[in-house]
Design an enzyme around this catalytic site. Sequence first.
Site, PDB file in Angstrom:
ATOM      1  N   SER A   1     -31.077  22.923   1.928  1.00 53.60           N
ATOM      2  CA  SER A   1     -31.088  21.974   3.039  1.00 53.60           C
ATOM      3  C   SER A   1     -30.585  22.621   4.322  1.00 53.60           C
ATOM      4  O   SER A   1     -29.717  23.494   4.286  1.00 53.60           O
ATOM      5  CB  SER A   1     -30.193  20.777   2.691  1.00 53.60           C
ATOM      6  OG  SER A   1     -29.962  19.968   3.831  1.00 53.60           O
TER       7      SER A   1
ATOM      8  N   TYR B   1     -21.442  17.208  -0.219  1.00 57.86           N
ATOM      9  CA  TYR B   1     -22.877  17.399  -0.494  1.00 57.86           C
ATOM     10  C   TYR B   1     -23.346  18.705   0.146  1.00 57.86           C
ATOM     11  O   TYR B   1     -23.949  19.552  -0.511  1.00 57.86           O
ATOM     12  CB  TYR B   1     -23.705  16.226   0.048  1.00 57.86           C
ATOM     13  CG  TYR B   1     -25.157  16.592   0.180  1.00 57.86           C
ATOM     14  CD1 TYR B   1     -25.705  16.920   1.418  1.00 57.86           C
ATOM     15  CD2 TYR B   1     -25.972  16.671  -0.939  1.00 57.86           C
ATOM     16  CE1 TYR B   1     -27.018  17.315   1.534  1.00 57.86           C
ATOM     17  CE2 TYR B   1     -27.292  17.062  -0.834  1.00 57.86           C
ATOM     18  CZ  TYR B   1     -27.811  17.388   0.414  1.00 57.86           C
ATOM     19  OH  TYR B   1     -29.119  17.785   0.531  1.00 57.86           O
TER      20      TYR B   1
ATOM     21  N   LYS C   1     -24.774  22.525  -1.550  1.00 59.27           N
ATOM     22  CA  LYS C   1     -25.968  23.311  -1.229  1.00 59.27           C
ATOM     23  C   LYS C   1     -25.580  24.751  -0.879  1.00 59.27           C
ATOM     24  O   LYS C   1     -26.228  25.715  -1.289  1.00 59.27           O
ATOM     25  CB  LYS C   1     -26.747  22.677  -0.076  1.00 59.27           C
ATOM     26  CG  LYS C   1     -27.432  21.366  -0.406  1.00 59.27           C
ATOM     27  CD  LYS C   1     -28.451  21.528  -1.539  1.00 59.27           C
ATOM     28  CE  LYS C   1     -29.161  20.227  -1.866  1.00 59.27           C
ATOM     29  NZ  LYS C   1     -30.080  20.337  -3.012  1.00 59.27           N
TER      30      LYS C   1
HETATM   31  C1  WQD Z   1     -30.972  11.372  11.211  1.00 58.34           C
HETATM   32  C2  WQD Z   1     -30.511  10.869  12.569  1.00 58.34           C
HETATM   33  C3  WQD Z   1     -28.357   9.822  12.548  1.00 58.34           C
HETATM   34  C4  WQD Z   1     -29.408   6.298  10.197  1.00 58.34           C
HETATM   35  C5  WQD Z   1     -29.351  14.048   6.083  1.00 58.34           C
HETATM   36  C6  WQD Z   1     -28.710  15.119   5.250  1.00 58.34           C
HETATM   37  C7  WQD Z   1     -29.677  16.265   5.073  1.00 58.34           C
HETATM   38  C8  WQD Z   1     -30.973  15.749   4.502  1.00 58.34           C
HETATM   39  C9  WQD Z   1     -31.542  14.669   5.402  1.00 58.34           C
HETATM   40  C10 WQD Z   1     -30.893  15.976   2.099  1.00 58.34           C
HETATM   41  C11 WQD Z   1     -29.031  11.148  12.826  1.00 58.34           C
HETATM   42  C12 WQD Z   1     -29.432   8.826  12.948  1.00 58.34           C
HETATM   43  C13 WQD Z   1     -29.482   7.514  10.860  1.00 58.34           C
HETATM   44  C14 WQD Z   1     -29.174   5.109  10.934  1.00 58.34           C
HETATM   45  C15 WQD Z   1     -29.107   6.393  12.954  1.00 58.34           C
HETATM   46  N1  WQD Z   1     -30.766  15.226   3.199  1.00 58.34           N
HETATM   47  N2  WQD Z   1     -29.329   7.539  12.217  1.00 58.34           N
HETATM   48  N3  WQD Z   1     -29.024   5.205  12.288  1.00 58.34           N
HETATM   49  O1  WQD Z   1     -28.091  13.116   8.701  1.00 58.34           O
HETATM   50  O2  WQD Z   1     -29.957  14.466   9.796  1.00 58.34           O
HETATM   51  O3  WQD Z   1     -29.645  14.574   7.359  1.00 58.34           O
HETATM   52  O4  WQD Z   1     -30.561  13.626   5.493  1.00 58.34           O
HETATM   53  O5  WQD Z   1     -31.167  17.120   2.005  1.00 58.34           O
HETATM   54  O6  WQD Z   1     -29.109  17.215   4.194  1.00 58.34           O
HETATM   55  O7  WQD Z   1     -27.577  15.601   5.936  1.00 58.34           O
HETATM   56  O8  WQD Z   1     -30.525  12.503   8.364  1.00 58.34           O
HETATM   57  O9  WQD Z   1     -31.769  10.407   8.491  1.00 58.34           O
HETATM   58  O10 WQD Z   1     -29.283  10.323   7.949  1.00 58.34           O
HETATM   59  O11 WQD Z   1     -30.032  10.883  10.252  1.00 58.34           O
HETATM   60  O12 WQD Z   1     -28.973   6.453  14.198  1.00 58.34           O
HETATM   61  O13 WQD Z   1     -29.080   3.965  10.380  1.00 58.34           O
HETATM   62  O14 WQD Z   1     -30.649   9.447  12.602  1.00 58.34           O
HETATM   63  O15 WQD Z   1     -27.192   9.630  13.347  1.00 58.34           O
HETATM   64  O16 WQD Z   1     -28.863  11.445  14.194  1.00 58.34           O
HETATM   65  P1  WQD Z   1     -29.462  13.665   8.657  1.00 58.34           P
HETATM   66  P2  WQD Z   1     -30.410  10.955   8.696  1.00 58.34           P
END
Ligand code: WQD
Length: 344
Positions: A126, A151, A155
């Site tokens: 990741s 998590y 990785k």
């Molecule tokens: C994306 C953006 C949030 C939810 C994670 C893991 C990564 C991978 C993908 C496994 C961010 C914003 C989110 C919400 C929001 N997983 N957001 N409101 O955190 O980039 O990555 O998932 O491998 O390893 O770390 O993905 O989709 O959670 O967030 O504003 O209700 O959307 O702040 O900027 P992230 P995400």
Amino acid sequence: MKKILVTGGAGFIGSHTCVELFSAGYLPVVVDNFSGSDRRVMDALAKILGTPIPIYEIDCCDAVAMRDVFRKEGPIEGAIHFAAYKSVGASVNQPLEYYANNLGSLVTLLQVMRNENVRRFVFSSSCTVYGQPDTLPVTEESPMKPAESPYGRTKQFCEAVINDAVTANIPLQAVSLRYFNPVGAHPSALIGELPIGKPENLVPFITQSAAGWRGELTVFGNDYSTRDGTCIRDYIHVVDLARAHVAAMHWLEKDTRPAFNEIFNLGTGNGVTVLEAIAAFEQASGTRLNYQMGVRRPGDVMEVYASVEKASRLLGWRTEFTILEAMRDAHRWQTTLGPTPPKA
Ligand code: WQD
């Protein structure tokens, strides 16, 4: 057909990879304990492929059970390891279970592969290993930063386990694929992303909120120093991501080095803000999304997106789907799931 063992093959990325493996002439052999996925995914895969594929409901930490799968299904061409817990939030509260499962399943699988003389290996890593990169786009040579969660640390540790196995000349021909943000669903809408319980990730929350399963979306912070104040990510269509695994397996079949771990970033190479992702969903779905601005989420990095030059050059792979198509497919999948969420 050459058999590829796919751990976590009933999961979001694993199931889409099974479709692309089969289309490329491989037979996926799925190992999954359904702790993070639904058994009905296997029926959906049978519909898409026109035939059921082998499934073994075992825990990847069970060495004897895993060995028995290799012996029953052998010869196995290679293995792709998706099976892992992946909730950033849950890992903070349950670090021991995350280390036991994510590290334990990898070590067990590599031991069985060594004993059964299976060498080709693709690991699901990741972009979280990079933390907040110093320069963008982030390349495979960008340094790992201290992970923001157990998590993320699993990785990083898993990649170290693979590297140490290679250093010890264990005959492992490995590729570690660092996913950016996988989104979307299969165009058939028969498989897609369905996290258990309330989604942590942006796109499933968007589609579930639009479907009336959840309340309005909260944008976690609009005071970042980005073009519109919201975080930037590299959202990659899950089918593009799945096809990269086929490209990686093809590449492994040509690389004759006895032991290595080659790292590849898998993203689109484009950064998209949260507000731009919302706008893409609204355009693709033809619906308006209710959302509110909220405070930043602890652990979020401000901006991360991939350099995909290496995967393009060595794997001959590039993404083909746009963010609009990913949002279209995610929305289409959601509309097949009915008016209320499944009982958790
Ligand atoms: C994306 C953006 C949030 C939810 C994670 C893991 C990564 C991978 C993908 C496994 C961010 C914003 C989110 C919400 C929001 N997983 N957001 N409101 O955190 O980039 O990555 O998932 O491998 O390893 O770390 O993905 O989709 O959670 O967030 O504003 O209700 O959307 O702040 O900027 P992230 P995400």
